[in-house]
Each structure stands twice: as structure tokens, then as C-alpha cells.
Design an enzyme around this catalytic site. Structure first.
Site, PDB file in Angstrom:
ATOM      1  N   HIS A  14       0.879  -1.192   0.000  1.00 44.55           N
ATOM      2  CA  HIS A  14       0.000   0.000   0.000  1.00 44.55           C
ATOM      3  C   HIS A  14       0.904   1.226   0.000  1.00 44.55           C
ATOM      4  O   HIS A  14       1.507   1.565   1.019  1.00 44.55           O
ATOM      5  CB  HIS A  14      -0.900   0.014   1.243  1.00 44.55           C
ATOM      6  N   HIS A  16       1.517   5.382  -1.688  1.00 47.77           N
ATOM      7  CA  HIS A  16       1.131   6.556  -2.476  1.00 47.77           C
ATOM      8  C   HIS A  16       2.384   7.125  -3.127  1.00 47.77           C
ATOM      9  O   HIS A  16       3.288   7.595  -2.421  1.00 47.77           O
ATOM     10  CB  HIS A  16       0.481   7.617  -1.583  1.00 47.77           C
ATOM     11  N   LYS A 100      -9.291  -0.523  -5.744  1.00 48.29           N
ATOM     12  CA  LYS A 100      -9.311   0.148  -4.443  1.00 48.29           C
ATOM     13  C   LYS A 100     -10.672   0.764  -4.179  1.00 48.29           C
ATOM     14  O   LYS A 100     -11.190   1.539  -4.993  1.00 48.29           O
ATOM     15  CB  LYS A 100      -8.236   1.239  -4.434  1.00 48.29           C
ATOM     16  N   HIS A 137     -10.414   0.800   1.958  1.00 41.87           N
ATOM     17  CA  HIS A 137     -10.204   1.807   3.007  1.00 41.87           C
ATOM     18  C   HIS A 137     -11.396   1.677   3.955  1.00 41.87           C
ATOM     19  O   HIS A 137     -12.504   2.088   3.618  1.00 41.87           O
ATOM     20  CB  HIS A 137     -10.119   3.218   2.410  1.00 41.87           C
ATOM     21  N   HIS A 175      -4.427  -0.844   5.911  1.00 36.24           N
ATOM     22  CA  HIS A 175      -3.964  -0.055   7.066  1.00 36.24           C
ATOM     23  C   HIS A 175      -4.881  -0.152   8.285  1.00 36.24           C
ATOM     24  O   HIS A 175      -5.442   0.844   8.739  1.00 36.24           O
ATOM     25  CB  HIS A 175      -3.720   1.416   6.695  1.00 36.24           C
ATOM     26  N   ASP A 247       1.519   2.551   3.528  1.00 38.25           N
ATOM     27  CA  ASP A 247       0.668   3.739   3.383  1.00 38.25           C
ATOM     28  C   ASP A 247       1.520   4.999   3.466  1.00 38.25           C
ATOM     29  O   ASP A 247       1.059   6.045   3.946  1.00 38.25           O
ATOM     30  CB  ASP A 247      -0.459   3.752   4.414  1.00 38.25           C
TER      31      ASP A 247
END
Ligand code: NCD
Ligand code: ZN
Length: 344
Positions: A14, A16, A100, A137, A175, A247
Site C-alpha cells: 500500500h 502513495h 481500491k 479503506h 492499514h 501507506d
């Protein structure tokens, strides 16, 4: 005597990476240690179609430092208009690894996420058929629900009904931050859960005691100490349900240090050091490789990496406080503990 630990190269399930100058500035931080990463699609605008994922993948590949061995595993951002056939085709071609799900409004750049879960049912059913994982999420967005309770409420109100309605759907609880998340993931079939580096280290006091600390603010927000301890126990248990998803979510410092600061901790740079120290503290160094390098590939049905990474224990190592990017400086997560392990 120097102590070393050699493990298979880790993956980040995970991550970004952003785009443009931020992508170019920070991709080396991940590619230095990690062989693969699941790339989050919450750009502005989001990565929704297979064609958009292909274009984003090309931008990531061209931002890779010379000689880097790093493969981005792409995801599609699920919207109420997502076409099941586009998703299936992008998966079949190997372009896209997962989808996602962001509940609309749950976090950074989630406005195009899902409001009415019935509207995405055809996509979820198609994914269950083809064995494509859904990364979730897991927070409700109901303003009546306290922000510290949003993960637990999501499990009861959304995740459990959704999984019952779509048997065979493989789900990653992304997460997780609570004991409830740990317990639900551990007991579920076709279920995995990622845990971040920072949630193993901080609880909500780190954000709020002695002044507000924007660099510890992320979503889902860190919870009470009992939850951090449940995450530590899960990550170091050797249970293959749990694997690393950092994350790592960079924002330039002015966007964090603001009257309405962005959510996200940037941990790509020092994650492997922090994890080695955390696992050592919990007498679980022999389980680090499972968490960072074996359980994730097993869940995603991919081979573990053949290459290895060696960590060395020595005098405490220092990491830069910030990484400069063309989009401004990004503060590196400070674990507030000495880091004895470093990547050789
Ligand atoms: C992420 C971001 O900045 O994109 N922020 C965060 O706090 N983790 C979004 C997310 O993963 O929720
Ligand atoms: Zn994220």
C-alpha cells in the site's frame, strides 16, 4: 560482532507515489529497498480506467532511478460508474493487480469514491469470479460516528455485509488501526490485512500531547495504545493474514503544517530500519521476513522476490529529516526512538 539479517527483498502492499515532481523526487526512497508496491490510485483526478492505469504506470516507470529494480503493481479507483468489463480486461492483461474502494469522503482525494454500495455490486461480483483482490479503506463517513470509531463501525456496517453478499471476493483490509480490525481479519476467509509502519509505533498521544503534531496525523487516525499493541502483536505473530503496507503518503510540508493539514505519514525512507527495530524489541526478528516479504505475495498469488536485502545492526543511524522534491520538502516520519538497524 556485527549482527546482520538477510531477508528476501520486501514489497510494499500500500503506497502513495503521487505524480509529477513529487513522484520523481520520492520514488527512489521506495525503490531503494522495495521490489514491488501496490500503487494507490487516488490522484487528482483518480486512476479509474485501465487506460489511465497504463498511463500512470508509464509515468512511474520513467521516474525510476537508473538501474532500479522496482515494479509498480497498479490499482483502479472504484467509482459507482466503474465498468466491470474494463476492470476484468485490465486484470487479465496483467496491467492491474487490484481495485481500491474508498468510501466517498473518507480520506485524501476520495470524493469520487463509493456512496451507494449496491451500485458497485456488478464490479465486485466480476472480481470474485476472476479472483481479483479488493483493497478497502475501511472507515465509515457518517458524521455521527466519532473519528476514532470509524474503522470498527465500518467492519460491522459495511465490510461484513459486503463480504457476505459477495462470496469468494478476496479483500485486503488496508492499514488496520484497531483491535477490532485485527480480530476480524484474523478470523476471515479470503481476507488479508495490511499494517503500516507508523501505526506500529505511534498512538493518538503522539498526535495530540504537548502541541498538535501534523506529521503524525494520517487516516485512519492512530488510536489508543491498546490498539497499537494489538497491531504489534498481529504484525509480529507470524500469521500470514498480516503484511506490510506502509501507506507512505507524502504531502509537502506546507500542506501538512497548516490550519487544515493533510492526512498522511511519509515513511518510505526509514521503514525497513524502523520495522527491524520494532521486531527486535518484540523478540520477533525471525518473523520480519514473513511480514515484509512473504505474506503479501502469498495473499496476492505472486512469487516472493528472489533478490535479498541485508540489514545490519550497529550504532544508531540517522535519516534526513526531510526529502526535498520539486513540489517542496517532505518530512520523513520520526519514530522517536533510536534506530539500530540499517539496510546494508
Ligand atoms: C492518504 C493520502 O494522503 O493519499 N492519506 C493517509 O492519511 N493515509 C490516503 C489514505 O490512504 O487514506
Ligand atoms: Zn493510503
Amino acid at each position: 560482532m556485527t549482527q546482520t539479517l538477510t531477508i528476501r527483498r520486501p514489497d510494499d502492499w500500500h503506497l502513495h507515489l503521487r505524480d509529477g515532481a513529487m513522484l520523481r523526487g520520492l520514488l527512489p526512497e521506495t525503490a531503494r529497498h522495495f521490489a514491488r508496491a501496490i500503487i494507490m490510485p487516488n490522484l487528482v483526478p483518480p486512476v479509474v480506467t485501465g487506460a489511465e492505469a497504463a498511463a500512470y504506470r508509464d509515468r512511474i516507470l520513467s521516474a525510476r532511478p537508473e538501474g532500479a529494480d522496482f515494479t509498480p503493481l497498479m490499482t483502479l479507483y472504484l467509482t459507482e460508474d466503474t465498468d466491470p468489463e474494463d476492470v476484468a480486461a485490465a486484470h487479465a492483461s496483467g496491467l492491474v493487480t487490484a481495485v481500491k474502494l474508498y468510501p466517498a469522503g473518507a480520506t485524501t482525494n476520495s470524493a469520487s469514491g463509493v456512496r451507494d454500495f449496491d451500485r458497485v455490486r456488478p464490479v465486485l461480483e466480476r472480481m470474485a469470479e476472476i479472483g481479483m483482490p479488493l483493497c478497502v479503506h475501511g472507515e465509515v463517513t457518517d458524521p455521527e460516528v466519532d473519528i476514532f470509531d470509524r474503522e470498527a463501525a465500518f467492519i460491522d456496517r459495511v465490510l461484513d455485509p459486503l463480504r457476505r453478499a459477495t462470496p469468494g471476493l478476496r479483500v485486503v483490509m488496508e492499514h488496520i488501526t484497531t483491535r477490532q480490525g485485527v480480530d476480524y481479519a484474523r478470523d476471515g476467509k479470503d481476507l488479508g490485512a495490511t499494517i503500516t509502519t507508523h501505526h506500529l509505533v505511534i498512538n493518538r498521544n503522539h498526535i495530540l500531547v504537548g502541541g498538535i503534531k501534523p506529521h503524525y496525523y494520517c487516516l485512519p487516525v492512530a488510536k489508543r495504545e491498546e490498539h497499537r499493541l494489538a497491531l504489534r502483536a498481529a504484525a509480529t505473530s507470524g500469521d500470514p493474514t498480516f503484511f506490510l503496507g506502509t501507506d507512505s503518503a507524502p504531502h509537502a510540508d506546507p500542506a501538512k503544517e497548516s490550519s487544515c493539514g493533510c492526512a498522511g505519514c511519509f515513511t518510505a525512507t526509514n521503514t525497513m530500519s524502523i520495522l527491524a527495530d520494532v521486531f527486535e524489541m518484540d523478540n520477533a526478528l525471525d518473523r520480519l521476513e514473513g511480514f515484509t516479504s512473504l505474506h503479501g505475495p502469498a495473499f496476492y498469488g505472486l512469487p516472493a522476490n528472489d533478490a535479498t536485502l541485508t540489514l545490519t545492526r550497529g550504532a544508531p543511524v540517522n535519516y534526513p529529516a526531510k526529502i526535498e522534491t520539486g513540489d517542496g520538502p517532505v518530512t520523513v516520519f520520526d519514530p522517536q526512538m533510536p534506530l539500530h538497524w540499517s539496510v546494508s
